[in-house]
Design a protein around this motif. Structure first.
Motif, PDB file in Angstrom:
ATOM      1  N   LEU A  15      -3.806   0.010  -7.839  1.00 31.14           N
ATOM      2  CA  LEU A  15      -2.892  -0.689  -6.945  1.00 31.14           C
ATOM      3  C   LEU A  15      -3.632  -1.824  -6.272  1.00 31.14           C
ATOM      4  O   LEU A  15      -4.741  -1.653  -5.758  1.00 31.14           O
ATOM      5  CB  LEU A  15      -2.339   0.271  -5.888  1.00 31.14           C
ATOM      6  N   THR A  16      -3.027  -2.994  -6.283  1.00 31.51           N
ATOM      7  CA  THR A  16      -3.603  -4.147  -5.594  1.00 31.51           C
ATOM      8  C   THR A  16      -2.466  -4.970  -5.008  1.00 31.51           C
ATOM      9  O   THR A  16      -1.293  -4.664  -5.199  1.00 31.51           O
ATOM     10  CB  THR A  16      -4.460  -4.995  -6.558  1.00 31.51           C
ATOM     11  N   ARG A  17      -2.844  -6.022  -4.293  1.00 35.45           N
ATOM     12  CA  ARG A  17      -1.829  -6.903  -3.706  1.00 35.45           C
ATOM     13  C   ARG A  17      -2.387  -8.308  -3.582  1.00 35.45           C
ATOM     14  O   ARG A  17      -3.590  -8.494  -3.352  1.00 35.45           O
ATOM     15  CB  ARG A  17      -1.422  -6.394  -2.317  1.00 35.45           C
ATOM     16  N   GLU A  18      -1.519  -9.287  -3.767  1.00 33.91           N
ATOM     17  CA  GLU A  18      -1.951 -10.664  -3.584  1.00 33.91           C
ATOM     18  C   GLU A  18      -2.223 -10.923  -2.104  1.00 33.91           C
ATOM     19  O   GLU A  18      -1.654 -10.261  -1.233  1.00 33.91           O
ATOM     20  CB  GLU A  18      -0.906 -11.648  -4.113  1.00 33.91           C
ATOM     21  N   ASP A  19      -3.104 -11.860  -1.836  1.00 29.26           N
ATOM     22  CA  ASP A  19      -3.484 -12.178  -0.459  1.00 29.26           C
ATOM     23  C   ASP A  19      -3.367 -13.688  -0.246  1.00 29.26           C
ATOM     24  O   ASP A  19      -4.082 -14.453  -0.896  1.00 29.26           O
ATOM     25  CB  ASP A  19      -4.921 -11.714  -0.189  1.00 29.26           C
ATOM     26  N   PRO A  20      -2.425 -14.109   0.643  1.00 26.38           N
ATOM     27  CA  PRO A  20      -1.534 -13.300   1.470  1.00 26.38           C
ATOM     28  C   PRO A  20      -0.398 -12.692   0.643  1.00 26.38           C
ATOM     29  O   PRO A  20      -0.098 -13.187  -0.452  1.00 26.38           O
ATOM     30  CB  PRO A  20      -0.989 -14.312   2.481  1.00 26.38           C
ATOM     31  N   PRO A  21       0.231 -11.635   1.192  1.00 32.92           N
ATOM     32  CA  PRO A  21       1.319 -10.975   0.466  1.00 32.92           C
ATOM     33  C   PRO A  21       2.515 -11.909   0.284  1.00 32.92           C
ATOM     34  O   PRO A  21       2.642 -12.935   0.944  1.00 32.92           O
ATOM     35  CB  PRO A  21       1.675  -9.786   1.368  1.00 32.92           C
ATOM     36  N   HIS A  22       3.399 -11.495  -0.619  1.00 32.47           N
ATOM     37  CA  HIS A  22       4.657 -12.196  -0.881  1.00 32.47           C
ATOM     38  C   HIS A  22       4.410 -13.625  -1.341  1.00 32.47           C
ATOM     39  O   HIS A  22       5.123 -14.549  -0.952  1.00 32.47           O
ATOM     40  CB  HIS A  22       5.568 -12.169   0.351  1.00 32.47           C
ATOM     41  N   GLY A  23       3.405 -13.789  -2.200  1.00 33.85           N
ATOM     42  CA  GLY A  23       3.082 -15.112  -2.714  1.00 33.85           C
ATOM     43  C   GLY A  23       3.828 -15.477  -3.970  1.00 33.85           C
ATOM     44  O   GLY A  23       3.594 -16.548  -4.531  1.00 33.85           O
TER      45      GLY A  23
ATOM     46  N   PRO B 165       5.523 -14.375  -8.009  1.00 36.38           N
ATOM     47  CA  PRO B 165       5.048 -13.688  -9.224  1.00 36.38           C
ATOM     48  C   PRO B 165       3.741 -14.233  -9.778  1.00 36.38           C
ATOM     49  O   PRO B 165       2.949 -13.463 -10.333  1.00 36.38           O
ATOM     50  CB  PRO B 165       6.200 -13.889 -10.218  1.00 36.38           C
ATOM     51  N   VAL B 166       3.482 -15.528  -9.661  1.00 34.59           N
ATOM     52  CA  VAL B 166       2.221 -16.059 -10.185  1.00 34.59           C
ATOM     53  C   VAL B 166       1.050 -15.542  -9.359  1.00 34.59           C
ATOM     54  O   VAL B 166       0.017 -15.136  -9.906  1.00 34.59           O
ATOM     55  CB  VAL B 166       2.242 -17.605 -10.217  1.00 34.59           C
ATOM     56  N   ALA B 167       1.205 -15.530  -8.040  1.00 35.05           N
ATOM     57  CA  ALA B 167       0.150 -14.980  -7.184  1.00 35.05           C
ATOM     58  C   ALA B 167      -0.050 -13.499  -7.472  1.00 35.05           C
ATOM     59  O   ALA B 167      -1.188 -13.002  -7.498  1.00 35.05           O
ATOM     60  CB  ALA B 167       0.501 -15.198  -5.714  1.00 35.05           C
ATOM     61  N   GLY B 168       1.040 -12.770  -7.680  1.00 41.29           N
ATOM     62  CA  GLY B 168       0.926 -11.359  -8.016  1.00 41.29           C
ATOM     63  C   GLY B 168       0.239 -11.144  -9.345  1.00 41.29           C
ATOM     64  O   GLY B 168      -0.610 -10.255  -9.493  1.00 41.29           O
ATOM     65  N   LEU B 169       0.591 -11.962 -10.334  1.00 38.05           N
ATOM     66  CA  LEU B 169      -0.049 -11.854 -11.638  1.00 38.05           C
ATOM     67  C   LEU B 169      -1.543 -12.146 -11.539  1.00 38.05           C
ATOM     68  O   LEU B 169      -2.369 -11.419 -12.114  1.00 38.05           O
ATOM     69  CB  LEU B 169       0.614 -12.821 -12.616  1.00 38.05           C
ATOM     70  N   ALA B 170      -1.915 -13.191 -10.795  1.00 34.77           N
ATOM     71  CA  ALA B 170      -3.331 -13.523 -10.637  1.00 34.77           C
ATOM     72  C   ALA B 170      -4.089 -12.375  -9.993  1.00 34.77           C
ATOM     73  O   ALA B 170      -5.200 -12.027 -10.412  1.00 34.77           O
ATOM     74  CB  ALA B 170      -3.480 -14.795  -9.815  1.00 34.77           C
ATOM     75  N   ALA B 171      -3.489 -11.747  -8.969  1.00 40.21           N
ATOM     76  CA  ALA B 171      -4.125 -10.607  -8.314  1.00 40.21           C
ATOM     77  C   ALA B 171      -4.258  -9.435  -9.269  1.00 40.21           C
ATOM     78  O   ALA B 171      -5.281  -8.741  -9.294  1.00 40.21           O
ATOM     79  CB  ALA B 171      -3.321 -10.202  -7.075  1.00 40.21           C
ATOM     80  N   GLY B 172      -3.225  -9.202 -10.066  1.00 43.50           N
ATOM     81  CA  GLY B 172      -3.278  -8.107 -11.026  1.00 43.50           C
ATOM     82  C   GLY B 172      -4.352  -8.309 -12.078  1.00 43.50           C
ATOM     83  O   GLY B 172      -5.069  -7.370 -12.432  1.00 43.50           O
ATOM     84  N   LEU B 173      -4.496  -9.524 -12.570  1.00 40.24           N
ATOM     85  CA  LEU B 173      -5.530  -9.802 -13.568  1.00 40.24           C
ATOM     86  C   LEU B 173      -6.920  -9.608 -12.978  1.00 40.24           C
ATOM     87  O   LEU B 173      -7.821  -9.067 -13.639  1.00 40.24           O
ATOM     88  CB  LEU B 173      -5.382 -11.226 -14.097  1.00 40.24           C
TER      89      LEU B 173
ATOM     90  N   PRO C  67       0.810  -1.227   0.000  1.00 43.20           N
ATOM     91  CA  PRO C  67       0.000   0.000   0.000  1.00 43.20           C
ATOM     92  C   PRO C  67       0.835   1.265   0.000  1.00 43.20           C
ATOM     93  O   PRO C  67       0.341   2.329  -0.401  1.00 43.20           O
ATOM     94  CB  PRO C  67      -0.839  -0.127   1.280  1.00 43.20           C
ATOM     95  N   GLU C  68       2.092   1.173   0.425  1.00 40.97           N
ATOM     96  CA  GLU C  68       2.953   2.363   0.425  1.00 40.97           C
ATOM     97  C   GLU C  68       3.166   2.927  -0.976  1.00 40.97           C
ATOM     98  O   GLU C  68       3.558   4.095  -1.133  1.00 40.97           O
ATOM     99  CB  GLU C  68       4.318   2.022   1.040  1.00 40.97           C
ATOM    100  N   LEU C  69       2.911   2.123  -1.996  1.00 39.03           N
ATOM    101  CA  LEU C  69       3.096   2.605  -3.367  1.00 39.03           C
ATOM    102  C   LEU C  69       1.978   3.533  -3.825  1.00 39.03           C
ATOM    103  O   LEU C  69       2.102   4.161  -4.874  1.00 39.03           O
ATOM    104  CB  LEU C  69       3.200   1.426  -4.325  1.00 39.03           C
ATOM    105  N   ALA C  70       0.896   3.618  -3.052  1.00 41.07           N
ATOM    106  CA  ALA C  70      -0.227   4.467  -3.471  1.00 41.07           C
ATOM    107  C   ALA C  70       0.222   5.912  -3.657  1.00 41.07           C
ATOM    108  O   ALA C  70      -0.144   6.570  -4.644  1.00 41.07           O
ATOM    109  CB  ALA C  70      -1.357   4.376  -2.445  1.00 41.07           C
ATOM    110  N   ALA C  71       1.021   6.409  -2.719  1.00 34.80           N
ATOM    111  CA  ALA C  71       1.497   7.792  -2.840  1.00 34.80           C
ATOM    112  C   ALA C  71       2.394   7.940  -4.063  1.00 34.80           C
ATOM    113  O   ALA C  71       2.323   8.943  -4.783  1.00 34.80           O
ATOM    114  CB  ALA C  71       2.245   8.201  -1.574  1.00 34.80           C
ATOM    115  N   ARG C  72       3.237   6.941  -4.323  1.00 32.91           N
ATOM    116  CA  ARG C  72       4.114   7.001  -5.484  1.00 32.91           C
ATOM    117  C   ARG C  72       3.298   7.043  -6.779  1.00 32.91           C
ATOM    118  O   ARG C  72       3.623   7.793  -7.706  1.00 32.91           O
ATOM    119  CB  ARG C  72       5.043   5.781  -5.477  1.00 32.91           C
TER     120      ARG C  72
END
Length: 225
Positions: free
Chosen positions: A96-104, A106-114, A64-69
């Protein structure tokens, strides 16, 4: 299944969204925020957003810290780079989104992004890791690669190593590959390896990423101010 790309063909406009993966732990860099590291005067997140300038919609997967960026990104700082042009005022505001749980991974991040992309999505998805500062140079080559012949996508290959996180993929193919997959901790090799992709050779190092202090030194990284 992959096959090498042939010579560059004429430009063909593609409709695509973009997912930028910016949620890694960066343990080998002492936990530094990769998105905030600076190369050639611009933070890595700004550079990734510039690379995705032609995308219809952009999702950043990260803390979430990237929201300001994202509110203060400076894509104009990279106008000297080889980036797709976008009409003034046409760029979408990145989500801005994040996989749940975090740090899952790149595949988890990609799924969350899609999942975070608005419907109906574009037929193609540009997938970029935030720690690849020169990916902006690869976008046109990826567009050409998927335009020349039917494929599920295209990604860079550097010194024989597949660089799946600098790739352009058919959205339907990604959705099908993710269907029924436990994305947390899953391997990009296994996910993308099931797709029919074109390999785009990368002799110039456009896919060089920043994982270690040695990488950072070689690519001229400095912390953001």
């Amino acid at each position: 299944m992959t096959r090498p790309a042939a010579g560059v063909a004429g430009t063909h406009a593609l409709a695509y969204d973009a997912v930028i993966l910016a949620g890694g732990r960066a343990t080998r860099l002492g936990g530094a925020s990769k998105a905030d590291l600076v190369v050639d005067g611009a933070p890595l997140l700004d550079r990734a957003l510039t690379a995705s300038a032609a995308a219809r919609e952009v999702v950043v997967v990260g803390p979430p810290e990237l929201a300001a960026r994202l509110r203060e990104t400076r894509p104009a700082a990279l106008r000297h780079e080889v980036a797709p042009a976008a009409p003034p005022g046409s760029r979408p505001i990145p989500r801005l989104t994040r996989e749940d749980p975090p740090h899952g991974g790149p595949v988890a991040g990609l799924a969350a992004g899609l999942r975070a992309l608005p419907a109906p999505g574009a037929p193609w998805v540009l997938v970029l890791a935030v720690d690849v500062p020169y990916a902006v140079h690869a976008v046109t080559a990826l567009e050409h690669a998927v335009s020349r012949e039917p494929a599920d996508g295209a990604h860079l290959v550097r010194d024989g190593r597949a660089q799946w996180l600098v790739g352009l993929y058919r959205r339907a193919a990604l959705d099908a590959a993710l269907d029924g997959t436990d994305a947390h901790g899953a391997s990009m090799r296994r996910l993308v390896g099931a797709l029919r992709c074109t390999e785009v050779t990368d002799p110039a190092g456009w896919s060089d990423d920043i994982d270690t202090p040695a990488d950072a030194a070689r690519l001229g990284v400095r912390p953001d101010r």
